[in-house]
Design a protein around this motif. Structure first.
Motif, PDB file in Angstrom:
ATOM      1  N   VAL A  99       0.835  -1.204   0.000  1.00 48.33           N
ATOM      2  CA  VAL A  99       0.000   0.000   0.000  1.00 48.33           C
ATOM      3  C   VAL A  99       0.870   1.255   0.000  1.00 48.33           C
ATOM      4  O   VAL A  99       0.525   2.260  -0.651  1.00 48.33           O
ATOM      5  N   GLY A 219      -7.948   4.475  -4.623  1.00 45.22           N
ATOM      6  CA  GLY A 219      -8.351   3.437  -5.577  1.00 45.22           C
ATOM      7  C   GLY A 219      -9.012   3.969  -6.822  1.00 45.22           C
ATOM      8  O   GLY A 219      -9.011   3.282  -7.852  1.00 45.22           O
ATOM      9  N   PHE A 243      -9.124  -0.370   3.617  1.00 47.57           N
ATOM     10  CA  PHE A 243      -9.332  -1.496   2.708  1.00 47.57           C
ATOM     11  C   PHE A 243     -10.816  -1.854   2.633  1.00 47.57           C
ATOM     12  O   PHE A 243     -11.185  -2.843   2.024  1.00 47.57           O
ATOM     13  N   LEU A 247     -10.700  -0.623  -2.141  1.00 49.50           N
ATOM     14  CA  LEU A 247      -9.642  -1.636  -2.135  1.00 49.50           C
ATOM     15  C   LEU A 247     -10.120  -2.946  -1.506  1.00 49.50           C
ATOM     16  O   LEU A 247      -9.532  -3.449  -0.554  1.00 49.50           O
ATOM     17  N   SER A 286      -6.984  -7.661   0.267  1.00 50.43           N
ATOM     18  CA  SER A 286      -6.559  -6.286   0.014  1.00 50.43           C
ATOM     19  C   SER A 286      -5.379  -6.234  -0.944  1.00 50.43           C
ATOM     20  O   SER A 286      -5.308  -5.351  -1.814  1.00 50.43           O
ATOM     21  N   ILE A 290      -5.398  -4.210  -4.472  1.00 54.51           N
ATOM     22  CA  ILE A 290      -4.381  -3.220  -4.838  1.00 54.51           C
ATOM     23  C   ILE A 290      -3.763  -3.573  -6.188  1.00 54.51           C
ATOM     24  O   ILE A 290      -3.526  -2.693  -7.030  1.00 54.51           O
ATOM     25  N   ALA A 293      -6.371  -2.561  -8.784  1.00 55.31           N
ATOM     26  CA  ALA A 293      -6.584  -1.115  -8.840  1.00 55.31           C
ATOM     27  C   ALA A 293      -5.396  -0.380  -9.450  1.00 55.31           C
ATOM     28  O   ALA A 293      -5.567   0.629 -10.140  1.00 55.31           O
TER      29      ALA A 293
END
Length: 401
Positions: A99, A219, A243, A247, A286, A290, A293
């Protein structure tokens, strides 16, 4: 035997609940019997869902679900511990690295909830010699986090740069050692995007730090969906996020910042120190969210999301509804009266659309609304169906002609 004083206490609770209901402020829980998505099962039938924070449509995505399942199979249900005792797994470090890299920061720290991230950021970093200048529409978690800190508090009118400058001058005149400007990146009840370019300019002028809660931006706003600060092309000092929305839609929060800030938070942030580590399944889901995204598929999802928002906004305006202006996929339908908002939501559900009426104390009195939210998972056909249903509900309740 219950004492008379305790009986009076329960009588007071019942009276308060009755008063909440009489004002039309009761917030019902509707049971969903399906995965989160553009269509959900409520009350034994499928309805269109237009009130979720599922901006990229990943909450029910099979890849995200399977990533969580695989992670739980490897790491189990959880650590049964807070992280500094025996609760840090390799996947926690992987998610923190992922992240931080995605959002362009040196490091990050995970929390069991995004509320905890905002609850944990201020107290360890700012003391009574410092000042926090906070937007008046900030999320409740920022407000509560600020209350836990001994720093002096100043509030500025939402997105009012003249008022922000006045508060910065006041903080400086009061001798603040450090000043931090705290704001939502996108305001959850209104869909307004913070004026971070202007805030950056004022922060530079008055030597202030910037903290942004980007829960409703990460995101999908800005290049690669990196959030409101990327949308405006500015740097910030602290970012809190979740999250639980774009996400992956699960739960959990994070703070991104410079490495030394994260190191201090891991020593002093109470919600981190005294809460169990984030569940492995959430970490796995998550990470997959990610990955999606941040790539080309994420670009396609973001394009669809904003096309959906534009189509819906234009059709609802043509139908005669009062919408708050903006471009964010949060699009509030303003109704004013709390009871009317609840009645509208109930009628919409009868017509096959799941939405929720928002009223005090979530929004100010007299500003009740239906907060509709677009998702990349929605089709144009579904958007048109919702507008037709809203038009019918609006006519039935005397809102539109």
């Amino acid at each position: 035997m219950t004492q008379a004083s305790n009986l009076a206490f329960y009588d007071r609770v019942r009276a308060e609940l009755a008063d909440i209901d009489a004002q039309g402020l009761t917030k019902p829980e509707r049971i969903i019997a399906s995965r989160q998505g553009s269509v959900i099962t409520v009350g034994g039938r499928d309805v269109l869902n237009f009130c979720a924070n599922n901006y990229l449509g990943l909450a029910g995505d099979e890849r995200v679900a399977q990533a969580g399942i695989r992670t739980q199979e490897r790491w189990g249900a959880g650590t049964a511990s807070v992280r500094f005792i025996c609760g840090t797994l390799e996947i926690h470090k992987e998610l923190e690295r992922s992240v931080a890299d995605y959002l362009g920061f040196e490091d990050s720290i995970l929390f069991a909830a995004a509320f905890d991230a905002n609850g944990g950021i201020f107290e360890p970093l700012f003391g009574e010699e410092d000042a926090i200048v906070s937007d008046s529409l900030n999320h409740a978690s920022i407000i509560d986090g600020v209350r836990l800190c001994k720093a002096k508090r100043y509030r500025f009118l939402t997105s009012d740069m003249d008022d922000l400058e006045a508060k910065l001058k006041e903080a400086r005149a009061d001798g603040a050692r450090n000043i931090v400007i705290a704001t939502d990146g996108a305001f959850s009840m209104d869909g307004y995007i913070a004026k971070l370019k202007d805030i950056r300019g004022l922060a530079d002028r008055y030597d202030a730090l910037i903290m942004v809660d980007d829960c409703h931006a990460t995101g999908f706003l800005g290049p690669q969906g990196r959030g409101s600060y990327a949308y405006h092309g500015v740097d910030i000092d602290f970012l809190t996020g979740t999250f639980g929305k774009a996400l992956g839609g699960a739960m959990g929060g994070f703070i991104c910042a410079k490495a030394e800030i994260v190191s201090l938070l891991k020593q002093r942030a109470r919600p981190y120190l005294f809460s169990n580590a984030l569940a492995p399944a959430v970490c796995g889901s998550s990470l997959e969210a990610i990955r999606i995204a941040g790539g080309e598929e994420g670009d396609a999802l973001r394009k669809q999301l904003f096309a959906n928002a534009a189509r819906y906004r234009a059709a609802m305006t043509e139908a005669g509804f009062n919408l708050l202006p903006g471009e964010h996929p949060i699009i509030p339908v303003m109704l004013g009266d709390a009871k009317l908002a609840q009645d509208f939501a109930a009628r919409a559900l009868e017509l096959g659309v799941y939405v929720i009426g928002f009223s005090f104390p979530v929004v100010p009195r007299g500003q009740a609304r239906i907060r509709t939210q677009m998702s990349a998972a929605h089709t144009f056909e579904q958007i048109d169906q919702v507008v037709d249903a809203f038009r019918t509900a609006g006519r039935d309740l005397g809102i539109v002609g």
